[in-house]
Design a protein around this motif. Sequence first.
Motif, PDB file in Angstrom:
ATOM      1  N   ALA A  72      -3.795  -5.657  -0.987  1.00 28.72           N
ATOM      2  CA  ALA A  72      -3.967  -4.291  -1.109  1.00 28.72           C
ATOM      3  C   ALA A  72      -5.257  -3.797  -0.784  1.00 28.72           C
ATOM      4  CB  ALA A  72      -3.682  -3.841  -2.743  1.00 28.72           C
ATOM      5  N   TRP A 131      -8.702   3.128   5.323  1.00 28.90           N
ATOM      6  CA  TRP A 131      -8.510   4.309   4.119  1.00 28.90           C
ATOM      7  C   TRP A 131      -9.672   4.180   3.277  1.00 28.90           C
ATOM      8  CZ3 TRP A 131      -2.909   4.910   1.485  1.00 28.90           C
ATOM      9  CH2 TRP A 131      -1.971   5.306   2.836  1.00 28.90           C
ATOM     10  N   HIS A 132     -10.415   2.965   3.231  1.00 26.58           N
ATOM     11  CA  HIS A 132     -11.495   2.914   2.258  1.00 26.58           C
ATOM     12  C   HIS A 132     -12.513   2.129   2.762  1.00 26.58           C
ATOM     13  CE1 HIS A 132     -10.407   5.395  -1.472  1.00 26.58           C
ATOM     14  NE2 HIS A 132      -9.205   4.981  -1.225  1.00 26.58           N
ATOM     15  N   VAL A 159       2.503   3.219  -3.439  1.00 27.91           N
ATOM     16  CA  VAL A 159       1.819   4.054  -4.605  1.00 27.91           C
ATOM     17  C   VAL A 159       2.314   5.500  -4.649  1.00 27.91           C
ATOM     18  CG1 VAL A 159      -0.370   4.570  -5.424  1.00 27.91           C
ATOM     19  CG2 VAL A 159      -0.140   2.278  -4.756  1.00 27.91           C
ATOM     20  N   SER A 160       2.793   5.772  -5.669  1.00 26.50           N
ATOM     21  CA  SER A 160       3.197   7.211  -5.792  1.00 26.50           C
ATOM     22  C   SER A 160       2.979   7.429  -7.225  1.00 26.50           C
ATOM     23  CB  SER A 160       4.370   7.404  -5.148  1.00 26.50           C
ATOM     24  OG  SER A 160       5.541   6.872  -6.018  1.00 26.50           O
ATOM     25  N   SER A 171     -11.821   3.618  -5.264  1.00 26.90           N
ATOM     26  CA  SER A 171     -10.582   3.647  -4.687  1.00 26.90           C
ATOM     27  C   SER A 171      -9.470   4.031  -5.709  1.00 26.90           C
ATOM     28  CB  SER A 171     -10.271   2.679  -3.766  1.00 26.90           C
ATOM     29  OG  SER A 171      -8.692   2.683  -3.456  1.00 26.90           O
ATOM     30  N   LEU A 202      -6.576  -1.845   2.388  1.00 24.93           N
ATOM     31  CA  LEU A 202      -7.249  -0.505   2.277  1.00 24.93           C
ATOM     32  C   LEU A 202      -8.300  -0.522   3.534  1.00 24.93           C
ATOM     33  CD1 LEU A 202      -7.400  -0.031  -1.557  1.00 24.93           C
ATOM     34  CD2 LEU A 202      -6.313   1.551   0.166  1.00 24.93           C
ATOM     35  N   VAL A 229      -5.265   1.459  -9.009  1.00 23.68           N
ATOM     36  CA  VAL A 229      -3.932   1.449  -9.519  1.00 23.68           C
ATOM     37  C   VAL A 229      -3.349  -0.155  -9.431  1.00 23.68           C
ATOM     38  CG1 VAL A 229      -1.506   1.923  -8.766  1.00 23.68           C
ATOM     39  CG2 VAL A 229      -3.055   3.830  -8.747  1.00 23.68           C
ATOM     40  N   LEU A 280       0.796  -1.108  -0.075  1.00 24.58           N
ATOM     41  CA  LEU A 280       0.148   0.009   0.144  1.00 24.58           C
ATOM     42  C   LEU A 280       0.802   1.314  -0.175  1.00 24.58           C
ATOM     43  CD1 LEU A 280      -2.794   0.917  -0.001  1.00 24.58           C
ATOM     44  CD2 LEU A 280      -3.043   0.934   2.325  1.00 24.58           C
ATOM     45  N   ASN A 281       1.896   1.185   0.751  1.00 23.96           N
ATOM     46  CA  ASN A 281       2.732   2.421   0.747  1.00 23.96           C
ATOM     47  C   ASN A 281       3.728   2.462  -0.260  1.00 23.96           C
ATOM     48  OD1 ASN A 281       4.572   0.499   1.078  1.00 23.96           O
ATOM     49  ND2 ASN A 281       5.552   1.141   2.975  1.00 23.96           N
ATOM     50  N   HIS A 291      -6.189   4.017  -5.013  1.00 22.20           N
ATOM     51  CA  HIS A 291      -5.313   2.947  -4.870  1.00 22.20           C
ATOM     52  C   HIS A 291      -5.602   1.647  -5.499  1.00 22.20           C
ATOM     53  CE1 HIS A 291      -3.575   6.227  -2.042  1.00 22.20           C
ATOM     54  NE2 HIS A 291      -2.507   5.443  -2.121  1.00 22.20           N
TER      55      HIS A 291
END
Length: 264
Positions: A159, A168-169, A60-61, A123, A163, A128, A57-58, A125
Amino acid sequence: MSAALRAGRGRAIWYLVFWSLVGIGSYVLGVQLGIGQAAEASVLDAAEFTYDPPPPLNLVSIPSVGIALLVIGLIALAAHGIRRAVVVTIVPVLAILASQALKLHLLTRPQLFELDALNTFPSGHMTVFTALTAALIWAVPSRIRALVAVAGIGIIGLAGWQLLAFGWHRPSDVFGAIALGTASFAFAAVLKPLTPRGSALGGRVVSIGLAMIGWIVTVGAVALAVFAGVTSNSELMLSAGEFGAIGTGALAGRSLLVLAAGSR
Protein backbone atom coordinates in the motif's frame (compact mmCIF):
# COMPACT_ATOMS: atom_id res chain seq x y z
CA MET A 1 0.79 -4.87 39.15
CA SER A 2 2.96 -7.94 38.52
CA ALA A 3 6.52 -7.68 37.23
CA ALA A 4 5.43 -9.17 33.92
CA LEU A 5 2.75 -6.52 33.39
CA ARG A 6 5.16 -3.76 34.41
CA ALA A 7 7.61 -5.05 31.82
CA GLY A 8 4.86 -5.06 29.21
CA ARG A 9 3.89 -1.48 30.04
CA GLY A 10 7.51 -0.36 29.94
CA ARG A 11 7.92 -1.90 26.50
CA ALA A 12 4.73 -0.21 25.32
CA ILE A 13 5.99 3.17 26.55
CA TRP A 14 9.23 2.68 24.62
CA TYR A 15 7.35 1.95 21.40
CA LEU A 16 4.99 4.86 21.98
CA VAL A 17 7.93 7.25 22.33
CA PHE A 18 9.79 5.76 19.36
CA TRP A 19 6.88 5.92 16.94
CA SER A 20 5.84 9.36 18.16
CA LEU A 21 9.34 10.57 17.31
CA VAL A 22 9.12 8.91 13.89
CA GLY A 23 5.86 10.72 13.20
CA ILE A 24 7.12 14.08 14.44
CA GLY A 25 10.39 13.67 12.57
CA SER A 26 8.57 12.83 9.34
CA TYR A 27 6.46 15.96 9.65
CA VAL A 28 9.38 18.24 10.46
CA LEU A 29 11.71 16.89 7.78
CA GLY A 30 9.16 16.39 5.02
CA VAL A 31 6.72 19.22 5.60
CA GLN A 32 8.38 21.98 7.61
CA LEU A 33 11.78 22.10 5.85
CA GLY A 34 12.35 23.45 2.35
CA ILE A 35 14.83 20.72 1.45
CA GLY A 36 12.29 18.10 2.48
CA GLN A 37 9.51 19.70 0.47
CA ALA A 38 11.80 19.86 -2.57
CA ALA A 39 12.76 16.19 -2.22
CA GLU A 40 9.15 15.11 -1.90
CA ALA A 41 8.14 17.25 -4.86
CA SER A 42 10.62 15.29 -6.96
CA VAL A 43 8.93 12.09 -5.79
CA LEU A 44 5.58 13.39 -7.01
CA ASP A 45 7.17 14.41 -10.32
CA ALA A 46 8.49 10.87 -10.85
CA ALA A 47 5.21 9.17 -9.93
CA GLU A 48 2.66 8.08 -12.52
CA PHE A 49 -0.65 9.38 -11.19
CA THR A 50 -3.82 7.36 -11.67
CA TYR A 51 -7.37 7.57 -10.35
CA ASP A 52 -7.81 3.82 -10.79
CA PRO A 53 -5.12 1.99 -8.77
CA PRO A 54 -5.13 -1.80 -8.31
CA PRO A 55 -5.75 -3.57 -4.99
CA PRO A 56 -5.21 -3.11 -2.14
CA LEU A 57 -5.29 0.67 -2.58
CA ASN A 58 -8.63 0.71 -4.38
CA LEU A 59 -10.32 -1.33 -1.64
CA VAL A 60 -10.44 1.49 0.93
CA SER A 61 -13.90 2.93 1.56
CA ILE A 62 -16.06 3.63 4.58
CA PRO A 63 -18.17 0.46 4.08
CA SER A 64 -15.11 -1.76 3.53
CA VAL A 65 -13.39 -0.39 6.63
CA GLY A 66 -16.55 -0.92 8.66
CA ILE A 67 -16.88 -4.53 7.48
CA ALA A 68 -13.19 -5.18 8.19
CA LEU A 69 -13.53 -3.83 11.74
CA LEU A 70 -16.61 -5.97 12.34
CA VAL A 71 -14.82 -9.12 11.19
CA ILE A 72 -11.71 -8.30 13.21
CA GLY A 73 -13.83 -7.61 16.28
CA LEU A 74 -15.58 -10.97 15.97
CA ILE A 75 -12.25 -12.75 15.59
CA ALA A 76 -10.91 -11.03 18.73
CA LEU A 77 -14.10 -11.84 20.64
CA ALA A 78 -13.80 -15.53 19.81
CA ALA A 79 -10.06 -15.74 20.44
CA HIS A 80 -9.53 -13.42 23.43
CA GLY A 81 -12.81 -12.11 24.78
CA ILE A 82 -14.81 -8.89 24.87
CA ARG A 83 -12.05 -6.55 26.11
CA ARG A 84 -9.71 -7.34 23.23
CA ALA A 85 -12.62 -7.08 20.78
CA VAL A 86 -13.40 -3.58 22.03
CA VAL A 87 -9.75 -2.50 21.76
CA VAL A 88 -9.24 -3.74 18.20
CA THR A 89 -12.38 -2.00 16.97
CA ILE A 90 -12.11 1.30 18.86
CA VAL A 91 -8.39 2.04 18.47
CA PRO A 92 -8.38 1.87 14.62
CA VAL A 93 -11.38 4.22 14.48
CA LEU A 94 -9.63 6.71 16.75
CA ALA A 95 -6.41 6.48 14.70
CA ILE A 96 -8.26 7.06 11.43
CA LEU A 97 -10.20 10.01 12.87
CA ALA A 98 -6.96 11.43 14.27
CA SER A 99 -5.29 11.24 10.86
CA GLN A 100 -8.10 13.26 9.32
CA ALA A 101 -8.09 15.83 12.13
CA LEU A 102 -4.32 16.26 11.87
CA LYS A 103 -4.34 16.56 8.10
CA LEU A 104 -7.35 18.82 7.67
CA HIS A 105 -7.38 20.96 10.80
CA LEU A 106 -4.37 20.75 13.12
CA LEU A 107 -1.24 20.54 10.97
CA THR A 108 -0.14 23.12 8.44
CA ARG A 109 2.09 23.00 5.37
CA PRO A 110 4.19 26.16 4.92
CA GLN A 111 4.70 27.36 1.35
CA LEU A 112 8.47 26.83 1.28
CA PHE A 113 8.77 25.21 -2.11
CA GLU A 114 5.40 24.95 -3.85
CA LEU A 115 2.57 27.46 -4.08
CA ASP A 116 -0.88 26.40 -2.90
CA ALA A 117 0.33 22.91 -1.90
CA LEU A 118 -2.32 21.34 0.33
CA ASN A 119 -1.31 19.51 3.47
CA THR A 120 -1.55 15.74 2.99
CA PHE A 121 0.19 14.66 6.23
CA PRO A 122 -0.54 12.02 7.43
CA SER A 123 -2.01 9.74 4.77
CA GLY A 124 -5.52 8.59 5.60
CA HIS A 125 -5.21 5.52 3.39
CA MET A 126 -1.95 4.47 5.02
CA THR A 127 -3.44 4.98 8.46
CA VAL A 128 -6.29 2.66 7.51
CA PHE A 129 -3.96 -0.12 6.35
CA THR A 130 -1.69 0.22 9.37
CA ALA A 131 -4.48 0.38 11.94
CA LEU A 132 -6.38 -2.56 10.45
CA THR A 133 -3.21 -4.65 10.23
CA ALA A 134 -2.41 -3.82 13.84
CA ALA A 135 -5.94 -4.73 14.91
CA LEU A 136 -5.78 -8.06 13.10
CA ILE A 137 -2.40 -8.93 14.68
CA TRP A 138 -3.94 -8.28 18.09
CA ALA A 139 -7.19 -10.09 17.26
CA VAL A 140 -6.10 -13.47 15.93
CA PRO A 141 -5.25 -16.48 18.10
CA SER A 142 -1.73 -16.30 19.49
CA ARG A 143 -0.36 -19.26 17.54
CA ILE A 144 -0.95 -17.66 14.13
CA ARG A 145 -0.07 -14.10 15.18
CA ALA A 146 3.40 -14.13 13.61
CA LEU A 147 2.07 -15.43 10.29
CA VAL A 148 -0.62 -12.75 10.24
CA ALA A 149 2.02 -10.11 11.04
CA VAL A 150 4.11 -11.14 8.04
CA ALA A 151 1.10 -11.06 5.72
CA GLY A 152 -0.08 -7.75 7.16
CA ILE A 153 3.31 -6.11 6.74
CA GLY A 154 3.32 -7.26 3.13
CA ILE A 155 0.04 -5.40 2.63
CA ILE A 156 1.35 -2.28 4.41
CA GLY A 157 4.47 -2.27 2.26
CA LEU A 158 2.48 -2.74 -0.93
CA ALA A 159 0.00 0.00 0.00
CA GLY A 160 2.81 2.41 0.84
CA TRP A 161 4.55 1.59 -2.44
CA GLN A 162 1.34 2.22 -4.37
CA LEU A 163 0.60 5.52 -2.62
CA LEU A 164 3.98 6.82 -3.76
CA ALA A 165 4.17 5.14 -7.17
CA PHE A 166 0.73 6.47 -8.17
CA GLY A 167 1.38 9.95 -6.80
CA TRP A 168 -1.33 9.91 -4.15
CA HIS A 169 0.98 10.93 -1.30
CA ARG A 170 4.42 12.16 -0.37
CA PRO A 171 6.84 9.88 1.55
CA SER A 172 6.45 11.79 4.83
CA ASP A 173 2.67 11.26 4.62
CA VAL A 174 3.21 7.50 4.45
CA PHE A 175 5.81 7.36 7.23
CA GLY A 176 3.72 9.58 9.47
CA ALA A 177 0.62 7.44 8.97
CA ILE A 178 2.49 4.22 9.79
CA ALA A 179 3.83 5.91 12.91
CA LEU A 180 0.36 7.13 13.91
CA GLY A 181 -1.25 3.72 13.52
CA THR A 182 1.50 1.96 15.45
CA ALA A 183 1.70 4.59 18.20
CA SER A 184 -2.07 4.34 18.70
CA PHE A 185 -1.80 0.67 19.61
CA ALA A 186 1.29 1.31 21.73
CA PHE A 187 -0.72 3.90 23.65
CA ALA A 188 -3.51 1.35 24.14
CA ALA A 189 -0.93 -1.09 25.53
CA VAL A 190 0.37 1.59 27.91
CA LEU A 191 -3.13 2.11 29.29
CA LYS A 192 -3.79 -1.62 29.58
CA PRO A 193 -0.93 -4.06 28.93
CA LEU A 194 -2.10 -7.22 27.21
CA THR A 195 -2.15 -10.48 29.12
CA PRO A 196 -0.24 -13.19 27.22
CA ARG A 197 -2.45 -16.00 25.94
CA GLY A 198 0.03 -18.55 24.65
CA SER A 199 2.99 -18.01 22.35
CA ALA A 200 3.05 -17.28 18.65
CA LEU A 201 4.36 -20.03 16.40
CA GLY A 202 7.74 -18.80 15.16
CA GLY A 203 7.14 -15.47 16.87
CA ARG A 204 10.72 -14.89 17.98
CA VAL A 205 12.16 -15.75 14.57
CA VAL A 206 9.64 -13.53 12.79
CA SER A 207 10.25 -10.68 15.25
CA ILE A 208 14.01 -10.80 14.70
CA GLY A 209 13.54 -11.14 10.95
CA LEU A 210 11.22 -8.14 10.73
CA ALA A 211 13.64 -6.03 12.79
CA MET A 212 16.58 -6.97 10.56
CA ILE A 213 14.68 -6.41 7.32
CA GLY A 214 13.19 -3.17 8.60
CA TRP A 215 16.48 -1.60 9.65
CA ILE A 216 18.46 -2.82 6.62
CA VAL A 217 15.86 -1.60 4.13
CA THR A 218 15.34 1.69 5.98
CA VAL A 219 19.05 2.48 6.15
CA GLY A 220 19.39 1.55 2.48
CA ALA A 221 16.48 3.82 1.60
CA VAL A 222 18.07 6.75 3.46
CA ALA A 223 21.36 6.19 1.64
CA LEU A 224 19.53 6.01 -1.68
CA ALA A 225 17.66 9.24 -0.88
CA VAL A 226 20.93 11.04 -0.12
CA PHE A 227 22.44 9.83 -3.40
CA ALA A 228 19.28 10.80 -5.29
CA GLY A 229 19.42 14.27 -3.78
CA VAL A 230 23.08 14.74 -4.68
CA THR A 231 22.49 13.60 -8.25
CA SER A 232 19.07 15.31 -8.57
CA ASN A 233 17.52 12.02 -9.69
CA SER A 234 13.78 12.04 -9.08
CA GLU A 235 13.33 8.39 -10.08
CA LEU A 236 15.83 7.29 -7.44
CA MET A 237 14.15 9.57 -4.91
CA LEU A 238 10.84 7.85 -5.63
CA SER A 239 12.48 4.44 -5.19
CA ALA A 240 13.99 5.60 -1.90
CA GLY A 241 10.55 6.57 -0.65
CA GLU A 242 9.05 3.26 -1.75
CA PHE A 243 11.74 1.22 -0.03
CA GLY A 244 11.44 3.48 2.99
CA ALA A 245 7.76 2.58 3.21
CA ILE A 246 8.64 -1.12 3.17
CA GLY A 247 11.31 -0.71 5.84
CA THR A 248 9.12 1.42 8.08
CA GLY A 249 6.26 -1.04 7.67
CA ALA A 250 8.48 -3.96 8.69
CA LEU A 251 9.61 -2.12 11.82
CA ALA A 252 6.00 -1.29 12.64
CA GLY A 253 5.03 -4.93 12.22
CA ARG A 254 7.76 -5.98 14.61
CA SER A 255 6.58 -3.45 17.17
CA LEU A 256 2.96 -4.57 16.88
CA LEU A 257 3.94 -8.23 17.15
CA VAL A 258 5.88 -7.59 20.35
CA LEU A 259 3.11 -5.43 21.80
CA ALA A 260 0.51 -8.10 21.02
CA ALA A 261 2.55 -10.66 22.95
CA GLY A 262 2.05 -8.65 26.13
CA SER A 263 4.79 -9.23 28.67
CA ARG A 264 6.51 -11.96 26.72
